[in-house]
Motif scaffolding. Structure first.
Motif, PDB file in Angstrom:
ATOM      1  N   GLN A  74      39.712  30.550  -2.344  1.00 42.04           N
ATOM      2  CA  GLN A  74      39.442  30.997  -0.822  1.00 42.04           C
ATOM      3  C   GLN A  74      38.511  30.619  -0.098  1.00 42.04           C
ATOM      4  OE1 GLN A  74      39.672  34.983  -2.638  1.00 42.04           O
ATOM      5  NE2 GLN A  74      37.288  35.367  -1.855  1.00 42.04           N
ATOM      6  N   LEU A  75      38.301  30.814   1.395  1.00 41.99           N
ATOM      7  CA  LEU A  75      37.449  30.030   2.011  1.00 41.99           C
ATOM      8  C   LEU A  75      35.844  30.322   1.459  1.00 41.99           C
ATOM      9  CD1 LEU A  75      36.737  28.570   4.385  1.00 41.99           C
ATOM     10  CD2 LEU A  75      36.715  30.914   5.831  1.00 41.99           C
ATOM     11  N   ASP A  76      35.617  31.587   0.888  1.00 42.52           N
ATOM     12  CA  ASP A  76      34.326  31.698   0.507  1.00 42.52           C
ATOM     13  C   ASP A  76      33.917  31.074  -0.703  1.00 42.52           C
ATOM     14  OD1 ASP A  76      35.364  33.505  -1.190  1.00 42.52           O
ATOM     15  OD2 ASP A  76      34.424  35.269  -0.608  1.00 42.52           O
ATOM     16  N   ARG A  77      34.747  30.476  -1.179  1.00 40.64           N
ATOM     17  CA  ARG A  77      34.551  29.889  -2.741  1.00 40.64           C
ATOM     18  C   ARG A  77      34.180  28.236  -2.260  1.00 40.64           C
ATOM     19  NH1 ARG A  77      32.624  32.607  -5.917  1.00 40.64           N
ATOM     20  NH2 ARG A  77      32.243  33.543  -3.936  1.00 40.64           N
ATOM     21  N   LEU A  78      34.747  27.742  -0.927  1.00 39.13           N
ATOM     22  CA  LEU A  78      34.262  26.556  -0.529  1.00 39.13           C
ATOM     23  C   LEU A  78      32.784  26.723   0.122  1.00 39.13           C
ATOM     24  CD1 LEU A  78      34.922  23.802   0.390  1.00 39.13           C
ATOM     25  CD2 LEU A  78      35.871  24.456   2.450  1.00 39.13           C
ATOM     26  N   THR A  79      32.629  27.801   1.072  1.00 38.18           N
ATOM     27  CA  THR A  79      31.268  27.873   1.639  1.00 38.18           C
ATOM     28  C   THR A  79      31.130  29.160   2.442  1.00 38.18           C
ATOM     29  OG1 THR A  79      29.651  27.120   3.442  1.00 38.18           O
ATOM     30  CG2 THR A  79      32.040  26.983   3.979  1.00 38.18           C
ATOM     31  N   ARG A  80      29.870  29.821   2.536  1.00 37.25           N
ATOM     32  CA  ARG A  80      29.475  30.911   3.090  1.00 37.25           C
ATOM     33  C   ARG A  80      28.966  30.728   4.321  1.00 37.25           C
ATOM     34  NH1 ARG A  80      29.282  35.628  -1.506  1.00 37.25           N
ATOM     35  NH2 ARG A  80      31.274  34.887  -2.540  1.00 37.25           N
ATOM     36  N   SER A  81      28.701  29.553   4.888  1.00 39.43           N
ATOM     37  CA  SER A  81      27.903  29.226   5.958  1.00 39.43           C
ATOM     38  C   SER A  81      28.876  28.660   7.011  1.00 39.43           C
ATOM     39  CB  SER A  81      26.909  28.109   5.402  1.00 39.43           C
ATOM     40  OG  SER A  81      26.571  27.361   6.764  1.00 39.43           O
ATOM     41  N   VAL A  82      28.774  29.213   8.203  1.00 40.17           N
ATOM     42  CA  VAL A  82      29.637  29.018   9.261  1.00 40.17           C
ATOM     43  C   VAL A  82      29.273  27.321   9.695  1.00 40.17           C
ATOM     44  CG1 VAL A  82      30.421  29.485  11.931  1.00 40.17           C
ATOM     45  CG2 VAL A  82      29.754  31.409  10.128  1.00 40.17           C
ATOM     46  N   ARG A  83      28.021  27.047   9.747  1.00 36.58           N
ATOM     47  CA  ARG A  83      27.764  25.767   9.993  1.00 36.58           C
ATOM     48  C   ARG A  83      28.334  24.785   9.080  1.00 36.58           C
ATOM     49  NH1 ARG A  83      21.798  25.022  10.875  1.00 36.58           N
ATOM     50  NH2 ARG A  83      22.449  25.641  13.064  1.00 36.58           N
ATOM     51  N   ASP A  84      28.078  24.986   7.825  1.00 37.92           N
ATOM     52  CA  ASP A  84      28.757  24.202   6.598  1.00 37.92           C
ATOM     53  C   ASP A  84      30.439  24.072   7.013  1.00 37.92           C
ATOM     54  OD1 ASP A  84      26.319  23.730   5.581  1.00 37.92           O
ATOM     55  OD2 ASP A  84      26.522  24.931   3.665  1.00 37.92           O
ATOM     56  N   LEU A  85      30.730  25.190   7.183  1.00 30.07           N
ATOM     57  CA  LEU A  85      32.371  25.282   7.390  1.00 30.07           C
ATOM     58  C   LEU A  85      32.714  24.415   8.357  1.00 30.07           C
ATOM     59  CD1 LEU A  85      35.195  26.327   7.018  1.00 30.07           C
ATOM     60  CD2 LEU A  85      34.795  27.817   8.532  1.00 30.07           C
ATOM     61  N   SER A 120      44.941  23.609  12.906  1.00 35.31           N
ATOM     62  CA  SER A 120      45.360  22.688  14.120  1.00 35.31           C
ATOM     63  C   SER A 120      45.471  23.386  15.449  1.00 35.31           C
ATOM     64  CB  SER A 120      46.933  22.021  13.459  1.00 35.31           C
ATOM     65  OG  SER A 120      47.736  23.136  13.515  1.00 35.31           O
ATOM     66  N   THR A 121      45.366  24.681  15.519  1.00 30.32           N
ATOM     67  CA  THR A 121      45.324  25.514  16.649  1.00 30.32           C
ATOM     68  C   THR A 121      44.180  26.101  16.885  1.00 30.32           C
ATOM     69  OG1 THR A 121      46.074  27.758  15.531  1.00 30.32           O
ATOM     70  CG2 THR A 121      47.918  26.005  16.181  1.00 30.32           C
ATOM     71  N   ALA A 122      43.799  26.486  18.170  1.00 29.94           N
ATOM     72  CA  ALA A 122      42.601  27.028  18.800  1.00 29.94           C
ATOM     73  C   ALA A 122      42.663  28.436  18.030  1.00 29.94           C
ATOM     74  CB  ALA A 122      42.698  27.331  20.226  1.00 29.94           C
ATOM     75  N   MET A 123      43.579  29.265  17.945  1.00 30.34           N
ATOM     76  CA  MET A 123      43.779  30.651  17.500  1.00 30.34           C
ATOM     77  C   MET A 123      43.333  30.466  15.840  1.00 30.34           C
ATOM     78  SD  MET A 123      44.059  33.815  17.821  1.00 30.34           S
ATOM     79  CE  MET A 123      45.172  34.284  19.141  1.00 30.34           C
ATOM     80  N   GLY A 124      43.842  29.373  15.109  1.00 32.85           N
ATOM     81  CA  GLY A 124      43.609  29.294  13.674  1.00 32.85           C
ATOM     82  C   GLY A 124      42.002  28.971  13.468  1.00 32.85           C
ATOM     83  N   ARG A 125      41.521  28.087  14.474  1.00 31.57           N
ATOM     84  CA  ARG A 125      40.060  27.719  14.149  1.00 31.57           C
ATOM     85  C   ARG A 125      39.111  29.038  14.516  1.00 31.57           C
ATOM     86  NH1 ARG A 125      42.093  23.249  16.574  1.00 31.57           N
ATOM     87  NH2 ARG A 125      41.327  23.677  18.645  1.00 31.57           N
ATOM     88  N   MET A 126      39.639  29.661  15.522  1.00 34.28           N
ATOM     89  CA  MET A 126      38.872  31.016  15.631  1.00 34.28           C
ATOM     90  C   MET A 126      38.986  31.732  14.596  1.00 34.28           C
ATOM     91  SD  MET A 126      39.452  34.000  18.529  1.00 34.28           S
ATOM     92  CE  MET A 126      40.662  34.731  17.426  1.00 34.28           C
ATOM     93  N   PHE A 127      40.094  32.083  13.892  1.00 34.61           N
ATOM     94  CA  PHE A 127      40.065  33.155  12.898  1.00 34.61           C
ATOM     95  C   PHE A 127      39.381  32.599  11.786  1.00 34.61           C
ATOM     96  CE2 PHE A 127      42.646  34.481   9.224  1.00 34.61           C
ATOM     97  CZ  PHE A 127      42.473  35.917   9.521  1.00 34.61           C
ATOM     98  N   ILE A 128      39.804  31.173  11.288  1.00 33.55           N
ATOM     99  CA  ILE A 128      38.794  30.787  10.120  1.00 33.55           C
ATOM    100  C   ILE A 128      37.403  30.858  10.502  1.00 33.55           C
ATOM    101  CG2 ILE A 128      38.588  28.253  10.708  1.00 33.55           C
ATOM    102  CD1 ILE A 128      39.366  27.965   7.990  1.00 33.55           C
ATOM    103  N   THR A 129      36.814  30.845  11.790  1.00 34.30           N
ATOM    104  CA  THR A 129      35.358  30.827  12.035  1.00 34.30           C
ATOM    105  C   THR A 129      34.817  32.488  11.743  1.00 34.30           C
ATOM    106  OG1 THR A 129      35.253  29.208  13.363  1.00 34.30           O
ATOM    107  CG2 THR A 129      33.446  30.872  13.816  1.00 34.30           C
TER     108      THR A 129
END
Length: 137
Positions: A17-28, A52-61
């Motif tokens: 899951q995402l927080d296993r990769l990083t918990r830093s927005v800048r690092d992400l 690949s989409t603007a909505m997807g990048r916003m959501f992951i952020t």
């Protein structure tokens, strides 16, 4: 792994899951930029992200911001808990060498270890380095 991505040997980075990769927005964002530059996709085994989409990048952020906040918030609560324990005279972590915790969770001298601590302190006063102490003890 990053070298293998650069060399084109890896085309998908899979994290549980995402927080296993990083918990830093800048690092992400640095990681996602790196992956995009090297035509490598990011996937989560437990979450659905389409970067690949603007909505997807916003959501992951947004998810990354929440993970970063949770991590910082947990750290603050732990630190405040340790401060309160110390204020009450209790020791919340394992006792340092030379000490032990009594039934009230307060530090007291460990008779079995204190002689070694005294010897080390004496050798430090004599000018022994940490390396020399390791060889001595």
């Amino acid at each position: 792994m990053m070298k293998d991505i650069e060399n084109g040997l890896i085309d998908v980075l899979l994290a549980y899951q995402l927080d296993r990769l990083t918990r830093s927005v800048r690092d992400l964002h640095d990681i996602l930029d790196f992956l995009e530059k090297h035509n490598c996709q990011f996937r989560s085994a437990t979450e659905v992200f389409d970067t690949s989409t603007a909505m997807g990048r916003m959501f992951i952020t947004i998810v990354a911001v929440i993970a970063e906040w949770e991590s910082a918030n947990l750290g603050e609560r732990v630190r405040l808990g340790q401060i309160e324990k110390a204020r009450q005279g209790e020791w919340s972590t394992p006792a340092p060498y030379g000490c032990r915790k009594n039934n009230q969770k307060r530090l007291e001298v460990s008779p079995d270890e204190i002689e070694v601590v005294k010897l080390i302190a004496h050798k430090v006063k004599e000018g022994y380095s940490f390396h020399q102490l390791l060889m001595y003890v």
